[in-house]
Write an enzyme that holds these catalytic residues in place. Structure first.
Site, short mmCIF file in Angstrom:
data_model
loop_
_atom_site.label_atom_id
_atom_site.label_comp_id
_atom_site.label_asym_id
_atom_site.label_seq_id
_atom_site.Cartn_x
_atom_site.Cartn_y
_atom_site.Cartn_z
CE LYS A 1 -4.39 -1.60 1.84
NZ LYS A 1 -4.22 -3.06 2.00
CD GLU B 1 -10.75 4.13 0.37
OE1 GLU B 1 -10.58 5.34 0.11
OE2 GLU B 1 -9.99 3.23 -0.06
CB SER C 1 0.16 -8.18 -0.86
OG SER C 1 -0.66 -9.02 -0.08
C1 LIG Z 1 -5.02 -4.06 1.47
C2 LIG Z 1 -4.27 -5.30 1.26
C3 LIG Z 1 -4.60 -6.21 0.23
C4 LIG Z 1 -5.77 -6.04 -0.68
O1 LIG Z 1 -5.76 -4.92 -1.51
P1 LIG Z 1 -5.49 -5.00 -3.05
O2 LIG Z 1 -5.86 -3.64 -3.53
O3 LIG Z 1 -6.34 -6.08 -3.63
O4 LIG Z 1 -4.04 -5.29 -3.24
C5 LIG Z 1 -3.80 -7.33 0.07
N1 LIG Z 1 -2.77 -7.58 0.87
C6 LIG Z 1 -2.43 -6.75 1.89
C7 LIG Z 1 -1.27 -7.10 2.74
C8 LIG Z 1 -3.17 -5.60 2.12
O5 LIG Z 1 -2.83 -4.79 3.14
#
Ligand SMILES: *Cc1c(COP(=O)(O)O)cnc(C)c1O
Length: 402
Positions: free
Chosen positions: A94, A116, A384
Site C-alpha cells: 500500500k 476510506e 503483499s
Molecule cells: C489491502 C491489502 C490487500 C488487498 O488490496 P489490493 O488492492 O487487492 O491489493 C492485500 N494484501 C495486503 C497485505 C493488504 O494490506
C-alpha cells in the site's frame, strides 16, 4: 532505483473493455478531470518520476527482493519465488500507492488528503504519507470497523490523522467509500481523495495500477535474473480491490506466464459468505465504476466476508473484470480455513509470516500443486504484506496463545 517506462493508458474515459469508466456526480467531475490531467503530466515528467523513485527507495525500502523458497518448493514439488512486499516500510504494497498520491497532492497545490479504510490498513498508509508530507489527513471508517480495529485507529491518530466513524448502511468499508466520496465533493478545492485500490472512477484504476506496477516491473527483472532469462510459468497474487495483483500482473502481462488472482473464498463460495467478486459477482455500477460486484437480486451490494480485512470488499477493480472477461487472467478462491493453513505453512517452511491476504495466494498454490499447477512449474507469488498485524487474530482462532 529506476522506474520502468509507464504502462498503457486505458482508452476513452478509463475503459477496460466494457468495464471501468467515470460514473461520478457532476460536482466531482472537475476534480477527476484535474486529477487525470495532473497524473498524466506527472507520470511523463522525469523530475516527478525521479522524486517518486527516490522516495520508494529511501523511505519505502525498495527495491524489495524476490526470495526463492527452497523448503516450500521441495514440499510442493514446484519452484516457488516470493515478491517481498512484506519488507516495505509499513509492511505492505500500500505504501507504493500512497507515496505516489501524496506527491501528486502536493503537485496539485492541495494541502489535505482524505481516505476510506476498512480494517485501517489503507488509513494507516495514507496517514503515514500525510505525516511525511505535512498534509492534513481525514480518514473515513465504518463505525463497526472503528470498534473492531481500535489499534489501527490509534495508529492513525498517532500519525496525526482524524478518524471519522461512518454510521450509514452497514457501517463498514463500502459505506466509508461512499462517505469519503461525499466529503470529497464538499472539499475538492483543497483536498485530494487518496483512494486505496485500483478501483473507483477514472483515473483511479489506471493511476493506482501505475503506482503499483513497480511491484511487477521489479519482479519481472528479478525473475529473469534468477531463472536465466526465463519467466515464471505462473504468477499469483491475492485480490481484494485488486491493486497488488494488477501491479504484479502489469510486469508479466506481455509474457506467456499464466496470471492468477486469488479471491477471498470466506466460508466457501456456496455459503454466500465470501469476497469473490470476480468469480461470483455480476456487472454493476458502484463507487464510480462499472465492474463486478456481489449483489442481491435487486442489485443491492452485498457485504463481503473474509478472515482477512484487506480482501473484505464486495467489488473488484475494472481491469481485473476485463482480464477475467478476456481470459488473460484466471481467478480462483481460497477459503478462510485454507488461508489459515497457508499462513502456518509459509511460517513453518520459510520463516516468513505472511499477512492473511497473501496467505490466500499461498493456500491456492499449495492446494493446486500437481493439479491446476503442473508439478515442476515455476511460480511467483506476490507476498503483499507481512503477518504481524494478523498474529493476534490468528493466535486466537487457532486456540489461543500457549
Ligand atoms: C489491502 C491489502 C490487500 C488487498 O488490496 P489490493 O488492492 O487487492 O491489493 C492485500 N494484501 C495486503 C497485505 C493488504 O494490506
Amino acid at each position: 532505483m529506476q522506474l520502468e517506462p509507464p504502462g498503457p493508458e486505458p482508452v476513452g474515459l478509463g475503459r477496460f473493455g466494457e468495464f471501468g469508466g467515470r460514473y461520478a456526480p457532476e460536482t466531482l467531475v472537475p476534480a477527476l478531470v484535474q486529477l487525470e490531467q495532473e497524473f498524466r503530466s506527472a507520470w511523463s515528467d522525469e523530475a516527478f518520476r525521479a522524486e517518486y523513485a527516490a522516495l520508494l527507495s529511501s523511505y519505502a525500502g525498495r527495491p524489495t527482493p524476490v526470495t526463492e523458497c527452497h523448503r516450500l518448493s521441495g514440499q510442493l514439488g514446484l519452484r516457488i519465488l516470493l515478491k517481498r512486499e512484506d519488507l516495505t516500510h509499513t509492511g505492505s504494497h500500500k505504501i507504493n500507492n500512497v507515496l505516489g498520491q501524496a506527491l501528486l497532492t502536493r503537485r496539485m497545490g492541495k494541502m489535505r488528503v482524505i481516505a476510506e479504510t476498512g480494517a485501517g490498513q489503507h488509513g494507516v498508509a495514507t496517514a503515514t504519507a500525510a505525516a511525511l508530507f505535512g498534509l492534513g489527513c481525514v480518514v473515513y471508517m465504518g463505525a463497526v470497523d472503528v470498534e473492531r480495529q481500535a489499534l489501527n485507529v490509534w495508529r492513525m491518530k498517532l500519525l496525526g490523522a482524524e478518524v471519522v466513524p461512518v454510521e450509514s448502511g452497514s457501517a463498514t468499508l463500502k459505506d466509508a467509500v461512499n462517505e469519503a466520496m461525499r466529503a470529497w465533493v464538499a472539499s475538492v478545492e483543497s483536498t485530494h481523495y487518496c483512494l486505496g485500490s485500483a478501483m473507483g472512477p477514472h483515473p483511479f484504476p489506471w493511476m493506482v495500477r501505475e503506482f503499483q506496477r513497480v511491484v511487477g516491473d521489479e519482479a519481472y527483472r528479478q525473475c529473469r535474473e534468477i531463472l536465466g532469462d526465463a519467466d515464471p510459468d505462473v504468477v499469483v497474487a491475492c485480490v481484494g480491490g485488486g491493486s497488488n495483483a494488477i501491479g504484479t500482473f502489469a510486469g508479466f502481462v506481455d509474457t506467456n506466464a499464466r496470471l492468477v488472482g486469488v479471491e477471498a473464498g470466506g466460508q466457501g463460495l456456496e455459503s454466500g459468505h465470501h469476497g469473490a467478486a470476480v468469480m461470483r459477482g455480476v456487472p454493476g455500477i458502484v463507487h464510480g465504476m462499472r465492474s463486478l460486484f456481489l449483489q442481491d437480486e435487486f442489485g443491492q451490494v452485498l457485504e463481503a466476508s473474509s478472515i482477512s480485512a484487506g480482501l473484505d470488499y464486495p467489488g473488484v477493480g475494472p481491469e481485473h473484470a476485463m482480464l477475467a472477461a478476456t481470459g488473460r487472467a484466471e481467478y480462483h478462491a481460497a477459503t478462510d480455513q485454507e488461508a489459515l493453513a497457508g499462513f502456518q505453512l509459509l511460517a513453518a517452511t520459510e520463516g516468513i509470516v505472511p499477512a492473511l491476504e497473501p496467505a490466500h495466494a499461498i493456500a491456492w498454490v499449495a492446494r493446486e500443486a500437481g493439479h491446476a499447477i503442473p508439478a515442476g512449474s515455476t511460480v511467483l507469488i506476490t507476498l503483499s504484506g507481512r503477518g504481524d498485524k494478523d498474529a493476534a487474530q490468528v493466535a486466537e482462532m487457532l486456540g489461543g496463545l500457549e
